[in-house]
Every structure is written in structure tokens, then in C-alpha cells.
Design an enzyme around this catalytic site. Sequence first.
Site, PDB file in Angstrom:
ATOM      1  N   ASP A 196      35.577  42.123  42.741  1.00 47.08           N
ATOM      2  CA  ASP A 196      36.958  42.420  43.096  1.00 47.08           C
ATOM      3  C   ASP A 196      37.474  43.645  42.362  1.00 47.08           C
ATOM      4  O   ASP A 196      37.958  43.558  41.243  1.00 47.08           O
ATOM      5  CB  ASP A 196      37.804  41.185  42.819  1.00 47.08           C
ATOM      6  CG  ASP A 196      37.237  40.000  43.576  1.00 47.08           C
ATOM      7  OD1 ASP A 196      37.315  40.023  44.806  1.00 47.08           O
ATOM      8  OD2 ASP A 196      36.672  39.098  42.946  1.00 47.08           O
ATOM      9  N   THR A 197      37.344  44.781  43.027  1.00 45.04           N
ATOM     10  CA  THR A 197      37.605  46.076  42.435  1.00 45.04           C
ATOM     11  C   THR A 197      37.898  47.043  43.573  1.00 45.04           C
ATOM     12  O   THR A 197      37.388  46.866  44.668  1.00 45.04           O
ATOM     13  CB  THR A 197      36.341  46.567  41.686  1.00 45.04           C
ATOM     14  OG1 THR A 197      35.996  45.630  40.673  1.00 45.04           O
ATOM     15  CG2 THR A 197      36.542  47.931  41.050  1.00 45.04           C
TER      16      THR A 197
END
Length: 534
Positions: free
Chosen positions: A356-357
Amino acid sequence: MHTGQPRDFHSPGRSPTLAQNGMCATSHPLAAQVAIETLKRGGNAMDAAIAGAVLLGICEPQMTGIGGDCFVLYSRAGENTVRAYNGSGRAPAGADAADLRARDLSEVPPMGPESVTIPGAIEAFCHLSETEGKLGLDASLAPAIHYADEGVPVSPRVAFDWGKDEHRLQGAARRAYLLDGRIPQIGEIFRAPGQAEVLRRVARDGRDAFYTGEVAEDMLTVLSTMGGVHDARDFAATNGTETLPISGPYKGVDLVEHPPNGQGATAILMLNILSQFDLAALDPLGAQRAHIEAEAAKLAYDARNRFLADPDHVTRLDHMLSMETAANLAGLIDPTRAMRDPALTSQPVHGTPHKDTIYITVVDKDRMAVSLIYSIFQGFGSGIASEKFGILLQNRGAGFSLQDGHPNEMKGGKRPMHTIIPAMLTEGGRITLPFGVMGGSYQPCGHARVVTNMIDYGMDPQSALDAPRAFAENGALKLERGYSDKTRATLEDMGHRITCPDTPIGGAQAIRIHDTGVLEGASDPRKDGCALGY
């Protein structure tokens, strides 16, 4: 201009994006469009990257946001010097691994206040806008303010991730990031009016509007209520760091990475190990290449887990980056047999999968290049949001070790080891490819995969991002569905435990800067985004 083999136009896929004046590649079209509009208005690549990145916190709120951290590599117009800025926050002064060990914890609770480090991204954006940008912070934040108020339709990949990570949202976060208590569907409108107000204040008054006063109090209140040790001084003291990149050679190019506390050294070590093998002689989608890469990753990630930490606590970086170390590790690889993953016993980063980036890269007409990565760590970060403004807080503290005496042991004022890493390639001293690969721990392996796809197999950047991926993690070798059954069977025969992940591995963006003056953008089909130029 050679851009690799032409793709098969009968098959699904995308061509590279070609332009001369400016280019952005990122994971959501609205952010790419905003970056290009910023360039057209006279902004430079830093203005555009900040504008796009902050907007991505509204377009992809499960991935990133103003409660997170960032790292940036960049060059100035007319220069080929790569500069680095560490926009990662620190543990509150009162944090101590000993307190968690006394509670019989073996790792930092990823959804508790213990995991929340002070957000560093806003300070970084304010500093970089002032020192490197041209238009001013208010211009860079205006698009995100507009879309936070007006709303953004939820895109397909974002909806998929929202559904997977919804269970992590707690308290005020459920009110801010669900629609009437349920997951948004594709095409439904997500708004964040509280964040719009925070950004308006930051645009007007700078970093102090975030790190002091009502906004900081809002974050502190929820953390204190949950038993966090954060106080107002921790927020007020937040400051990023200008630092020097690290680099390593690979067959005529140099991979430039952000130094620790990011994990970029892992990518350099991995390429150093792979350089001991003749990858170019192997089938790029065959078992042998996947096996050698998997074994190199196991060894490089074991070194990461032992050595990388807050930059003030890293003592073995030169050892990790030396070619002698890589040659010794390469000698441990059996070309026919999988080893047990040593990283399983070397204090790995918190084992929950995290992909999650966001990553954005921009190159402008003066060839200023920016490679920027910005994250809240796991899906929806800690799942903790402030009550009034709905600021979702990262759980980067889950990257700390609780092992007594470890370089990455949680202590007040320290930065944890981070998974997020921006990168650039240089050739003969010239910056030729700002790029990044999202996907939590996968990122160093992803950097090595993109570089070897291009250098050893002659792929253009888009093909290098499109190609199927493999990743050895937590005792299994994950293979995307693009691998053949024959390759899977051969790898199983070599002793790998093969799994097929439900979520594709990572997501990448890149811009090649050709010496002809042409920019070539590539954007990963695993995400909703695109490369746009003008």
C-alpha cells in the site's frame, strides 16, 4: 531511437507514452493529468510531483495520505546530480521497545497507537516546494483541495483494495472512509472535506498548520485516547533530512537508491548478487531465472533485516553494498535447489502483507527529474483516523524490531526501517530512468526485476513493467498467473513452495530520458494509472 521490441498489437497491452516537453507516470489518471497541467502552467517537476502525490491521497486513500511518510530522489534543471530527501517521521520520544516487551509483545501491534510514527510527508512537501519548486505550495495543493471537496469516482483497482482492507478501519476512520458504513463501489464518489480543510490551512500557513495547533491536537487526541505516548512536542519537532543517495553498478548502468532508513540498499545488494550469474543466457520467464532471483532475494532480505535501520544506527552499510559480500552470498546459491529462507529468522518487517504505497515520477522540459514515493504502510495504515479532520495515520512503527539491541529496535526519536524506495538509473553519469516499484517488501526485488528485464533481456520500460513477476517471501515463492504451468512445476521440483497471490505483485512507474530529447513513459497495468506527456 531504440525502445525494445515492438509489442504484439493483437494482444491486450499498452504502448509506451512518448513526448518531448514533460512526462508524468503514476497510478491514477487524475494525478497524472494534474501533474502535466502543473508543468504547463510553468511549474517544474517538483511542483508537479507534489501536486500529483497529494492528490493520490484522495484518489487512493488506502495507499497513502497526509498522515504518512515520503522519500524523494530528484535532480535540478541542467544537473545530473541525484539529490535525496528523507521525509519519514520518527517514533514519539516516549516510545520504547522495552515497554512493549514488558507486555509480552514480540512485534509492534500494527493497528495500535504503538505503530503510529509522526507523519513526515507534509513537512517534506512544504520544504521541497519552497527550496526546489517554482509555483509555491498553494498552487501544488490546490488540485487535491478541489478533489477532496468535490470528490473522486472510485476506480477499479482502488475499489478492489478498499474491499480487502476495510476490516482495518476503526472508529472515526470508518466514518471518514466508508459510505454509510459500507465499502464504496466502482464509480461511487469519495470525498474528504476534512482533509481539504487541512490542506487549505497548510497552503496558507505552511507546515506549522499541520504540526501545531488544531490539526496536531486532532491527531494527538485520538492517539492519547487509545493509549499512545505521543505528545505535542513530537509533532512540532518534525523535520525531514537532506541526505546523499547510495548507488551500485550493473552492466553499464548505475542503480541510485535512497539511503537507510529506506531499504534501497537491499536492491543494490540483490543486483550485485545477480551480477555473479549470466542472467541474459536464461529464459526471462523460465524457472532458472525465477530461481536465481528468488535465492538472491532471500539472501539480500536477510541482510536487510539484520542491518537496516535509522541512519544514525546503521553500521554495516558498506559491508552490505560491497561486491565481495555479494560474491560470497552468490556462492551460497545452488542453481538446482531452493534454500530455506534465512530471512524468516532474521527479524523480518511485520509479516502482514502490505502493498500500500503510491509512486509518482515527473520529468520536466528542463529535465529536472523527480522520483517520489509516499505511503501510510499497510492498507489504510494503522486504521486510526483523527476525529475532526479524518487524517488517517500511518503504522510505520510496525517496521521496528522489538529485539533488544537490534539496530532497528524501537526507541523514541528513531526512524523505523522503511519498505518504500524511489530509484533512478544513470548511465555514464547521466540520469536516464527515474522509476519506482510499489508493493511493500517486494520493492527491492521489483527494482532488480525491472533493471534486469531492461539490461539483460532488452525490454523497453513498458514491457519491463508488464512482464510477470515472482517474489520469494515468508517461505513461499509467489508467481503471478503469467507464468506457465511448466515453469511452476520445474520450480516445485527444485524445492520451492509455489503460491499464486490473489493480488498482483507490486505496481511500477518509469520515465526513460532518451539522449534524443524524447521522454518515454511507462505505467504498470496492475494499477489504474497511466503515463501522460505533452
